[in-house]
Motif scaffolding. Sequence first.
Motif, PDB file in Angstrom:
ATOM      1  N   PHE A  36      28.459  -6.030  50.708  1.00  0.00           N
ATOM      2  CA  PHE A  36      27.715  -4.922  50.113  1.00  0.00           C
ATOM      3  C   PHE A  36      28.452  -4.342  48.907  1.00  0.00           C
ATOM      4  N   THR A  37      29.762  -4.236  49.021  1.00  0.00           N
ATOM      5  CA  THR A  37      30.546  -3.668  47.921  1.00  0.00           C
ATOM      6  C   THR A  37      30.435  -4.514  46.668  1.00  0.00           C
ATOM      7  N   GLN A  38      30.402  -5.824  46.813  1.00  0.00           N
ATOM      8  CA  GLN A  38      30.233  -6.704  45.657  1.00  0.00           C
ATOM      9  C   GLN A  38      28.903  -6.437  44.962  1.00  0.00           C
ATOM     10  N   LEU A  39      27.839  -6.325  45.751  1.00  0.00           N
ATOM     11  CA  LEU A  39      26.524  -6.043  45.170  1.00  0.00           C
ATOM     12  C   LEU A  39      26.503  -4.657  44.536  1.00  0.00           C
ATOM     13  N   ARG A  40      27.047  -3.679  45.242  1.00  0.00           N
ATOM     14  CA  ARG A  40      27.085  -2.308  44.723  1.00  0.00           C
ATOM     15  C   ARG A  40      27.830  -2.222  43.403  1.00  0.00           C
ATOM     16  N   ASP A  41      29.005  -2.837  43.365  1.00  0.00           N
ATOM     17  CA  ASP A  41      29.821  -2.746  42.150  1.00  0.00           C
ATOM     18  C   ASP A  41      29.178  -3.475  40.976  1.00  0.00           C
ATOM     19  N   ARG A  42      28.437  -4.541  41.264  1.00  0.00           N
ATOM     20  CA  ARG A  42      27.712  -5.228  40.182  1.00  0.00           C
ATOM     21  C   ARG A  42      26.619  -4.316  39.621  1.00  0.00           C
ATOM     22  N   ILE A  43      25.932  -3.582  40.496  1.00  0.00           N
ATOM     23  CA  ILE A  43      24.917  -2.642  40.021  1.00  0.00           C
ATOM     24  C   ILE A  43      25.556  -1.563  39.159  1.00  0.00           C
ATOM     25  N   ILE A  44      26.649  -1.001  39.626  1.00  0.00           N
ATOM     26  CA  ILE A  44      27.316   0.073  38.888  1.00  0.00           C
ATOM     27  C   ILE A  44      27.779  -0.423  37.517  1.00  0.00           C
ATOM     28  N   ALA A  45      28.400  -1.585  37.496  1.00  0.00           N
ATOM     29  CA  ALA A  45      28.882  -2.128  36.228  1.00  0.00           C
ATOM     30  C   ALA A  45      27.727  -2.435  35.288  1.00  0.00           C
ATOM     31  N   GLY A  46      26.658  -3.019  35.816  1.00  0.00           N
ATOM     32  CA  GLY A  46      25.521  -3.383  34.980  1.00  0.00           C
ATOM     33  C   GLY A  46      24.819  -2.183  34.393  1.00  0.00           C
ATOM     34  N   VAL A  47      24.625  -1.143  35.196  1.00  0.00           N
ATOM     35  CA  VAL A  47      23.921   0.051  34.715  1.00  0.00           C
ATOM     36  C   VAL A  47      24.750   0.791  33.673  1.00  0.00           C
ATOM     37  N   THR A  48      26.008   1.020  33.965  1.00  0.00           N
ATOM     38  CA  THR A  48      26.836   1.801  33.046  1.00  0.00           C
ATOM     39  C   THR A  48      27.089   1.062  31.739  1.00  0.00           C
ATOM     40  N   ALA A  49      27.051  -0.276  31.764  1.00  0.00           N
ATOM     41  CA  ALA A  49      27.280  -1.049  30.541  1.00  0.00           C
ATOM     42  C   ALA A  49      26.038  -1.167  29.671  1.00  0.00           C
ATOM     43  N   SER A  50      24.869  -1.086  30.270  1.00  0.00           N
ATOM     44  CA  SER A  50      23.646  -1.401  29.527  1.00  0.00           C
ATOM     45  C   SER A  50      22.779  -0.197  29.181  1.00  0.00           C
ATOM     46  N   ILE A  51      23.053   0.959  29.796  1.00  0.00           N
ATOM     47  CA  ILE A  51      22.175   2.120  29.591  1.00  0.00           C
ATOM     48  C   ILE A  51      22.991   3.287  29.054  1.00  0.00           C
ATOM     49  N   PRO A  52      22.685   3.771  27.862  1.00  0.00           N
ATOM     50  CA  PRO A  52      23.395   4.941  27.333  1.00  0.00           C
ATOM     51  C   PRO A  52      22.978   6.210  28.063  1.00  0.00           C
ATOM     52  N   ARG A  53      23.845   7.245  27.983  1.00  0.00           N
ATOM     53  CA  ARG A  53      23.590   8.545  28.603  1.00  0.00           C
ATOM     54  C   ARG A  53      23.225   8.376  30.075  1.00  0.00           C
ATOM     55  N   ALA A  54      24.055   7.575  30.751  1.00  0.00           N
ATOM     56  CA  ALA A  54      23.906   7.341  32.189  1.00  0.00           C
ATOM     57  C   ALA A  54      25.236   7.638  32.871  1.00  0.00           C
ATOM     58  N   ASN A  55      25.194   8.354  33.993  1.00  0.00           N
ATOM     59  CA  ASN A  55      26.396   8.670  34.755  1.00  0.00           C
ATOM     60  C   ASN A  55      26.260   8.202  36.197  1.00  0.00           C
ATOM     61  N   LEU A  56      27.318   7.592  36.695  1.00  0.00           N
ATOM     62  CA  LEU A  56      27.407   7.328  38.126  1.00  0.00           C
ATOM     63  C   LEU A  56      27.582   8.657  38.842  1.00  0.00           C
ATOM     64  N   THR A  57      26.821   8.893  39.907  1.00  0.00           N
ATOM     65  CA  THR A  57      27.001  10.093  40.710  1.00  0.00           C
ATOM     66  C   THR A  57      27.727   9.736  42.003  1.00  0.00           C
ATOM     67  N   GLY A  58      28.475  10.699  42.518  1.00  0.00           N
ATOM     68  CA  GLY A  58      29.276  10.431  43.706  1.00  0.00           C
ATOM     69  C   GLY A  58      30.630   9.878  43.339  1.00  0.00           C
ATOM     70  N   HIS A  59      31.462   9.723  44.351  1.00  0.00           N
ATOM     71  CA  HIS A  59      32.833   9.273  44.122  1.00  0.00           C
ATOM     72  C   HIS A  59      32.843   7.801  43.693  1.00  0.00           C
ATOM     73  N   PRO A  60      33.671   7.431  42.700  1.00  0.00           N
ATOM     74  CA  PRO A  60      33.666   6.041  42.219  1.00  0.00           C
ATOM     75  C   PRO A  60      34.151   5.028  43.251  1.00  0.00           C
ATOM     76  N   THR A  61      35.026   5.422  44.168  1.00  0.00           N
ATOM     77  CA  THR A  61      35.551   4.467  45.162  1.00  0.00           C
ATOM     78  C   THR A  61      35.317   4.929  46.593  1.00  0.00           C
ATOM     79  N   GLN A  62      35.450   6.212  46.868  1.00  0.00           N
ATOM     80  CA  GLN A  62      35.274   6.728  48.227  1.00  0.00           C
ATOM     81  C   GLN A  62      33.791   7.004  48.470  1.00  0.00           C
ATOM     82  N   ARG A  63      33.030   5.903  48.485  1.00  0.00           N
ATOM     83  CA  ARG A  63      31.585   5.987  48.634  1.00  0.00           C
ATOM     84  C   ARG A  63      31.114   4.887  49.575  1.00  0.00           C
TER      85      ARG A  63
END
Length: 385
Positions: A270-297
């Motif tokens: 699950f973490t592999q899939l989650r981290d791919r989503i986080i990386a893909g969204v933050t790299a491709s969409i401007p004015r986007a923020n991850l919410t919640g803790h970056p690792t303790q999630r």
Amino acid sequence: MEQNGSIYLDYAATTPLDSEVLDAMLPYFRENFGNPSSIHRFGQRAEAALEQARETVATALNARASEILFTSGGTEGDNLALRGAALAMRKKNGAQRILISPVEHHAVLHTAQQLASDYDFKLDFLPVDRYGQVDPEDVEASLRADTAVVSVVYANNEIGTINPIAEIGKVCRQRNVPFHTDAVQAAAHLKMDVEADQVNFLAVGAHKFYGPKGVGALYVRRGMKILPTQTGGGQENGFRAGTQNIPYIIGLAESLRKAQLGLDARREYFTQLRDRIIAGVTASIPRANLTGHPTQRLPNHASFVFEGVDGNALLMMLDLEGFACSSGSACRVGTPKPSEVLLAAGYSKNWALGSLRITVGHDSTPEHVERFLDVLPRLVEKARS
């Protein structure tokens, strides 16, 4: 999961019933249908199944079977723990104060607010940081002699942040203050251990970990007093009256048992899939923020805010493209108000209204994730325009 071309990415809202769990439940709808309160053999068979399920749940939580109460789900468990403990503590020593975090599920938040407005309790909120996380030192500093109960969510349903429950539990135990945690999201992905976490009350709901909807369990530490909020025939040691729903309780026990097995392997995937989503969204969409803790999630949980986006409009666009996601909590869908969780974490209304939660599960694949990431940037841009 993919059905008719639609990809399900909302496992924090609910999960499909596991086929092995269904198989375990089926005999208790017809063959073993007895009322566990009956003294004849039909009732005895139902009672034996009920108590075996109680043992299974207790083992999964590292608790005693006598400390497990069966409920209709996480919401009822949260209600019973918070309201029952607050009323019992006031009856015992006059304690009038309830202490919760501002990022609780509504099952806790609204219960605490009702206790304040209708039962004359005082409600105070713990501070949280920008990740929505509670600091145990703030809990310690906030405790007073009149504190009746503390409630802090184990893992947040909207932003995925995991709280330091064991440290908070230690602080509360040292001050002899009852501590409740809503573990509805956490139990699917994190090791549950009520002794290590030093909690007095812990609520779970089966449908978050591939069990049936409409059933849950509440751990109540031995010796803790709660006033029942549902009275009647005295079932569940007098804490929760009503004929027990045996097939659903069997489903809860089996799904929780399975959830707590093989946690490490599932977490890694699950973490592999989650981290791919986080990386893909933050790299491709401007004015986007991850919410919640970056690792303790939570390992399956990715959540974002997009500036200048209507989150519900984005959800509808995603649905038309064949993706089922959520805007924060499933309980908030359709509500044109910014999430209290995101406001508490410091986001402005313009950002908080543009929330998106993506949660993966047993049937999610890397291909599902890539297809989602191919579509999302275009839809966010469309929502902004």
